[in-house]
Design a protein around this motif. Structure first.
Motif, PDB file in Angstrom:
ATOM      1  N   ALA A 189       0.826  -1.212   0.000  1.00 59.86           N
ATOM      2  CA  ALA A 189       0.000   0.000   0.000  1.00 59.86           C
ATOM      3  C   ALA A 189       0.861   1.263   0.000  1.00 59.86           C
ATOM      4  CB  ALA A 189      -0.931  -0.019   1.200  1.00 59.86           C
ATOM      5  N   ILE A 190       1.917   1.274   0.784  1.00 62.84           N
ATOM      6  CA  ILE A 190       2.779   2.454   0.865  1.00 62.84           C
ATOM      7  C   ILE A 190       3.550   2.662  -0.445  1.00 62.84           C
ATOM      8  CG2 ILE A 190       4.793   3.436   2.029  1.00 62.84           C
ATOM      9  CD1 ILE A 190       2.171   3.643   3.597  1.00 62.84           C
ATOM     10  N   LEU A 191       4.093   1.604  -1.031  1.00 65.63           N
ATOM     11  CA  LEU A 191       4.812   1.749  -2.296  1.00 65.63           C
ATOM     12  C   LEU A 191       3.904   2.298  -3.401  1.00 65.63           C
ATOM     13  CD1 LEU A 191       7.141  -1.386  -2.536  1.00 65.63           C
ATOM     14  CD2 LEU A 191       7.815   0.999  -2.286  1.00 65.63           C
ATOM     15  N   LEU A 192       2.678   1.819  -3.451  1.00 64.42           N
ATOM     16  CA  LEU A 192       1.744   2.329  -4.455  1.00 64.42           C
ATOM     17  C   LEU A 192       1.435   3.802  -4.222  1.00 64.42           C
ATOM     18  CD1 LEU A 192      -0.639  -0.729  -4.695  1.00 64.42           C
ATOM     19  CD2 LEU A 192       0.681   0.249  -6.570  1.00 64.42           C
ATOM     20  N   THR A 193       1.266   4.182  -2.973  1.00 67.29           N
ATOM     21  CA  THR A 193       0.971   5.581  -2.649  1.00 67.29           C
ATOM     22  C   THR A 193       2.154   6.475  -2.983  1.00 67.29           C
ATOM     23  OG1 THR A 193      -0.520   4.826  -0.892  1.00 67.29           O
ATOM     24  CG2 THR A 193       0.182   7.125  -0.817  1.00 67.29           C
ATOM     25  N   VAL A 194       3.349   6.052  -2.624  1.00 68.01           N
ATOM     26  CA  VAL A 194       4.554   6.843  -2.920  1.00 68.01           C
ATOM     27  C   VAL A 194       4.737   6.997  -4.424  1.00 68.01           C
ATOM     28  CG1 VAL A 194       7.082   6.776  -2.808  1.00 68.01           C
ATOM     29  CG2 VAL A 194       5.736   6.345  -0.755  1.00 68.01           C
ATOM     30  N   TYR A 195       4.545   5.929  -5.174  1.00 63.49           N
ATOM     31  CA  TYR A 195       4.679   6.000  -6.625  1.00 63.49           C
ATOM     32  C   TYR A 195       3.659   6.978  -7.210  1.00 63.49           C
ATOM     33  CZ  TYR A 195       4.641   4.739 -11.533  1.00 63.49           C
ATOM     34  OH  TYR A 195       4.684   4.794 -12.905  1.00 63.49           O
ATOM     35  N   ALA A 196       2.405   6.883  -6.758  1.00 62.77           N
ATOM     36  CA  ALA A 196       1.355   7.758  -7.288  1.00 62.77           C
ATOM     37  C   ALA A 196       1.635   9.222  -6.966  1.00 62.77           C
ATOM     38  CB  ALA A 196      -0.005   7.338  -6.732  1.00 62.77           C
ATOM     39  N   VAL A 197       2.095   9.506  -5.754  1.00 66.84           N
ATOM     40  CA  VAL A 197       2.428  10.887  -5.383  1.00 66.84           C
ATOM     41  C   VAL A 197       3.567  11.403  -6.260  1.00 66.84           C
ATOM     42  CG1 VAL A 197       3.430  12.326  -3.564  1.00 66.84           C
ATOM     43  CG2 VAL A 197       1.558  10.786  -3.024  1.00 66.84           C
ATOM     44  N   GLY A 198       4.606  10.609  -6.421  1.00 67.07           N
ATOM     45  CA  GLY A 198       5.743  11.027  -7.234  1.00 67.07           C
ATOM     46  C   GLY A 198       5.365  11.298  -8.682  1.00 67.07           C
ATOM     47  N   LYS A 199       4.589  10.419  -9.269  1.00 72.18           N
ATOM     48  CA  LYS A 199       4.204  10.599 -10.668  1.00 72.18           C
ATOM     49  C   LYS A 199       3.266  11.793 -10.833  1.00 72.18           C
ATOM     50  CE  LYS A 199       6.521   7.696 -12.920  1.00 72.18           C
ATOM     51  NZ  LYS A 199       7.443   8.129 -13.948  1.00 72.18           N
ATOM     52  N   THR A 200       2.381  12.015  -9.880  1.00 69.41           N
ATOM     53  CA  THR A 200       1.468  13.147  -9.967  1.00 69.41           C
ATOM     54  C   THR A 200       2.220  14.465  -9.833  1.00 69.41           C
ATOM     55  OG1 THR A 200      -0.325  11.791  -9.083  1.00 69.41           O
ATOM     56  CG2 THR A 200      -0.641  14.164  -9.030  1.00 69.41           C
ATOM     57  N   LEU A 201       3.160  14.529  -8.891  1.00 69.51           N
ATOM     58  CA  LEU A 201       3.976  15.734  -8.749  1.00 69.51           C
ATOM     59  C   LEU A 201       4.824  15.971  -9.998  1.00 69.51           C
ATOM     60  CD1 LEU A 201       5.141  15.522  -5.035  1.00 69.51           C
ATOM     61  CD2 LEU A 201       3.485  17.123  -6.024  1.00 69.51           C
ATOM     62  N   GLY A 202       5.385  14.905 -10.558  1.00 70.68           N
ATOM     63  CA  GLY A 202       6.169  15.027 -11.782  1.00 70.68           C
ATOM     64  C   GLY A 202       5.336  15.519 -12.957  1.00 70.68           C
TER      65      GLY A 202
END
Length: 189
Positions: free
Chosen positions: A145-158
């Protein structure tokens, strides 16, 4: 710059793929070839991320409780089932872009950060399923769950940063369209 695009004739795998002078120009060049999608600029991804983060937080708390005091009997199946359901919810909310990006990179035979995230997620999910089904070992549902959330935050910010950079580049382009080039003798060229 953006106008310095060259065709890569030396690569048999990508004969018509443009080359850029730097990473920034590549991002701007690739973004100028496709319109900026609404999902990159609206709050929609943030709503999914907020739900995913809230569920991930609950998975962390419940996973910690299960790890500290392993349940027995029907409570074990209920808690492990709840953890699995919550983790699959986060996967359904946030995992689509990761899987699509990883498959795209696989088609081009490139190793990318998406593969690293996907390997971590699949490994943690597999180990957790094994522990849940056979009753031994630690669980790692919260890692998924945390890895998916971190990935989504990073891609959205990018995506937001790329969108802003593209907007600024277009404003620069409009500004330079009104300029006149002068040579050393102050003659317009």
């Amino acid at each position: 710059g953006i106008s310095d695009v060259k065709q890569a004739n030396d690569s048999p795998q990508h004969p018509k793929r443009p080359r850029y002078c730097c990473y920034g120009c590549r991002l701007l060049g690739e973004n100028s070839q496709r319109p900026v999608s609404l999902t990159e600029t609206t709050a929609s991804p943030w709503f999914k991320i907020a739900i995913g983060a809230a569920v991930a937080g609950q998975v962390m708390l419940l996973g910690l409780a299960v790890s500290l005091t392993p349940p027995v009997g029907p409570a074990r199946w209920l808690l492990h089932g709840t953890l699995l359901a919550a983790t699959l919810t986060v996967l359904a909310l946030l995992g689509g872009p990761l899987v699509r990006a990883a498959l795209e990179e696989f088609r081009h035979r490139r190793l990318s950060i998406e593969w690293l995230f996907l390997a971590g997620i699949l490994g943690a999910l597999g180990a957790s399923l094994q522990s849940s089904l056979f009753g031994g070992g630690p669980i790692y549902y919260e890692v998924v769950a945390i890895l998916l959330t971190v990935y989504a935050v990073g891609k959205t910010l990018g995506a937001r940063a790329r969108s802003r950079a593209l907007t600024e580049a277009r404003q620069f382009e409009r500004l330079f369209d009104t300029c006149t080039r002068l040579d050393a003798n102050d003659v317009a060229t």
